[in-house]
Scaffold this motif. Structure first.
Motif, PDB file in Angstrom:
ATOM      1  N   ASP A  37      38.797  56.414  40.909  1.00 37.03           N
ATOM      2  CA  ASP A  37      38.056  55.240  41.342  1.00 37.03           C
ATOM      3  C   ASP A  37      37.509  54.556  40.104  1.00 37.03           C
ATOM      4  O   ASP A  37      37.107  55.221  39.153  1.00 37.03           O
ATOM      5  CB  ASP A  37      36.877  55.631  42.234  1.00 37.03           C
ATOM      6  N   VAL A  38      37.510  53.239  40.117  1.00 36.12           N
ATOM      7  CA  VAL A  38      36.949  52.478  39.016  1.00 36.12           C
ATOM      8  C   VAL A  38      35.877  51.551  39.576  1.00 36.12           C
ATOM      9  O   VAL A  38      35.896  51.191  40.750  1.00 36.12           O
ATOM     10  CB  VAL A  38      38.016  51.654  38.262  1.00 36.12           C
ATOM     11  N   THR A  39      34.956  51.177  38.726  1.00 33.26           N
ATOM     12  CA  THR A  39      33.944  50.209  39.129  1.00 33.26           C
ATOM     13  C   THR A  39      34.524  48.808  38.964  1.00 33.26           C
ATOM     14  O   THR A  39      35.500  48.622  38.239  1.00 33.26           O
ATOM     15  CB  THR A  39      32.675  50.351  38.264  1.00 33.26           C
ATOM     16  N   PRO A  40      33.940  47.822  39.638  1.00 31.51           N
ATOM     17  CA  PRO A  40      34.429  46.457  39.447  1.00 31.51           C
ATOM     18  C   PRO A  40      34.408  46.019  37.981  1.00 31.51           C
ATOM     19  O   PRO A  40      35.326  45.341  37.524  1.00 31.51           O
ATOM     20  CB  PRO A  40      33.472  45.618  40.293  1.00 31.51           C
ATOM     21  N   SER A  41      33.396  46.447  37.227  1.00 34.70           N
ATOM     22  CA  SER A  41      33.331  46.046  35.823  1.00 34.70           C
ATOM     23  C   SER A  41      34.422  46.731  35.002  1.00 34.70           C
ATOM     24  O   SER A  41      34.991  46.125  34.097  1.00 34.70           O
ATOM     25  CB  SER A  41      31.952  46.326  35.223  1.00 34.70           C
ATOM     26  N   GLN A  42      34.771  47.992  35.327  1.00 33.08           N
ATOM     27  CA  GLN A  42      35.859  48.664  34.619  1.00 33.08           C
ATOM     28  C   GLN A  42      37.183  47.966  34.916  1.00 33.08           C
ATOM     29  O   GLN A  42      38.030  47.841  34.034  1.00 33.08           O
ATOM     30  CB  GLN A  42      35.952  50.126  35.041  1.00 33.08           C
ATOM     31  N   CYS A  43      37.352  47.523  36.150  1.00 30.96           N
ATOM     32  CA  CYS A  43      38.563  46.798  36.523  1.00 30.96           C
ATOM     33  C   CYS A  43      38.679  45.509  35.707  1.00 30.96           C
ATOM     34  O   CYS A  43      39.739  45.208  35.163  1.00 30.96           O
ATOM     35  CB  CYS A  43      38.538  46.486  38.021  1.00 30.96           C
ATOM     36  N   LYS A  44      37.581  44.766  35.591  1.00 27.16           N
ATOM     37  CA  LYS A  44      37.586  43.517  34.816  1.00 27.16           C
ATOM     38  C   LYS A  44      37.842  43.780  33.346  1.00 27.16           C
ATOM     39  O   LYS A  44      38.584  43.053  32.690  1.00 27.16           O
ATOM     40  CB  LYS A  44      36.260  42.778  34.994  1.00 27.16           C
ATOM     41  N   GLY A  48      41.970  43.401  34.937  1.00 33.08           N
ATOM     42  CA  GLY A  48      42.312  43.202  36.342  1.00 33.08           C
ATOM     43  C   GLY A  48      41.260  42.396  37.081  1.00 33.08           C
ATOM     44  O   GLY A  48      40.258  41.971  36.528  1.00 33.08           O
ATOM     45  N   THR A  49      41.518  42.224  38.369  1.00 26.04           N
ATOM     46  CA  THR A  49      40.596  41.518  39.255  1.00 26.04           C
ATOM     47  C   THR A  49      40.248  42.450  40.407  1.00 26.04           C
ATOM     48  O   THR A  49      41.148  42.885  41.141  1.00 26.04           O
ATOM     49  CB  THR A  49      41.255  40.244  39.816  1.00 26.04           C
ATOM     50  N   PRO A  50      38.968  42.770  40.589  1.00 27.39           N
ATOM     51  CA  PRO A  50      38.603  43.638  41.704  1.00 27.39           C
ATOM     52  C   PRO A  50      38.711  42.880  43.027  1.00 27.39           C
ATOM     53  O   PRO A  50      38.125  41.821  43.186  1.00 27.39           O
ATOM     54  CB  PRO A  50      37.166  44.041  41.401  1.00 27.39           C
ATOM     55  N   ASP A  51      39.496  43.419  43.953  1.00 29.99           N
ATOM     56  CA  ASP A  51      39.629  42.849  45.288  1.00 29.99           C
ATOM     57  C   ASP A  51      38.752  43.689  46.206  1.00 29.99           C
ATOM     58  O   ASP A  51      39.135  44.778  46.633  1.00 29.99           O
ATOM     59  CB  ASP A  51      41.086  42.888  45.740  1.00 29.99           C
ATOM     60  N   LEU A  52      37.560  43.185  46.507  1.00 30.22           N
ATOM     61  CA  LEU A  52      36.603  43.965  47.283  1.00 30.22           C
ATOM     62  C   LEU A  52      36.938  43.993  48.766  1.00 30.22           C
ATOM     63  O   LEU A  52      36.393  44.814  49.504  1.00 30.22           O
ATOM     64  CB  LEU A  52      35.188  43.436  47.041  1.00 30.22           C
ATOM     65  N   MET A  53      37.826  43.138  49.222  1.00 27.79           N
ATOM     66  CA  MET A  53      38.265  43.183  50.622  1.00 27.79           C
ATOM     67  C   MET A  53      39.184  44.402  50.840  1.00 27.79           C
ATOM     68  O   MET A  53      39.083  45.075  51.849  1.00 27.79           O
ATOM     69  CB  MET A  53      39.006  41.899  51.002  1.00 27.79           C
ATOM     70  N   ASP A  54      40.081  44.663  49.896  1.00 25.03           N
ATOM     71  CA  ASP A  54      41.001  45.801  49.994  1.00 25.03           C
ATOM     72  C   ASP A  54      40.507  47.009  49.210  1.00 25.03           C
ATOM     73  O   ASP A  54      41.128  48.070  49.256  1.00 25.03           O
ATOM     74  CB  ASP A  54      42.380  45.410  49.458  1.00 25.03           C
ATOM     75  N   ASN A  55      39.417  46.844  48.468  1.00 26.40           N
ATOM     76  CA  ASN A  55      38.878  47.884  47.584  1.00 26.40           C
ATOM     77  C   ASN A  55      39.920  48.375  46.578  1.00 26.40           C
ATOM     78  O   ASN A  55      40.063  49.568  46.349  1.00 26.40           O
ATOM     79  CB  ASN A  55      38.314  49.061  48.381  1.00 26.40           C
ATOM     80  N   LEU A  56      40.648  47.429  45.991  1.00 24.05           N
ATOM     81  CA  LEU A  56      41.644  47.764  44.976  1.00 24.05           C
ATOM     82  C   LEU A  56      41.458  46.893  43.747  1.00 24.05           C
ATOM     83  O   LEU A  56      40.985  45.767  43.844  1.00 24.05           O
ATOM     84  CB  LEU A  56      43.062  47.539  45.511  1.00 24.05           C
ATOM     85  N   CYS A  57      41.853  47.441  42.610  1.00 25.12           N
ATOM     86  CA  CYS A  57      41.898  46.662  41.380  1.00 25.12           C
ATOM     87  C   CYS A  57      43.307  46.101  41.268  1.00 25.12           C
ATOM     88  O   CYS A  57      44.293  46.843  41.343  1.00 25.12           O
ATOM     89  CB  CYS A  57      41.579  47.557  40.179  1.00 25.12           C
TER      90      CYS A  57
END
Length: 68
Positions: A37-44, A48-57
């Motif tokens: 699992d990655v945090t939204p900031s790690q994804c950025k 990448g772009t964090p897609d919080l609707m699908d909970n995927l990077c």
């Protein structure tokens, strides 16, 4: 004569480099076995772009990993 002195050094260096690559490859394979699992900031930060609707990077080096 010069080649006879250089060749063993080249072979030894290649052998040592090969051992290092093999160790790194097995360590990478073990790390990829467990889902991460990655945090939204790690994804950025990974590009990448964090897609919080699908909970995927999406995209970057964490592509397809779950965002927590």
């Amino acid at each position: 004569m010069r080649i006879r002195r250089i060749l063993p050094a080249v072979i030894a260096t290649a052998a040592l480099a090969g051992l290092g690559l093999t160790g790194a490859a097995s360590a990478t394979a073990a790390a990829q076995g467990a889902p991460t699992d990655v945090t939204p900031s790690q994804c950025k930060q990974g590009g990448g772009t964090p897609d919080l609707m699908d909970n995927l990077c999406k995209g970057g080096m964490h592509n397809g990993e779950r965002v927590d």
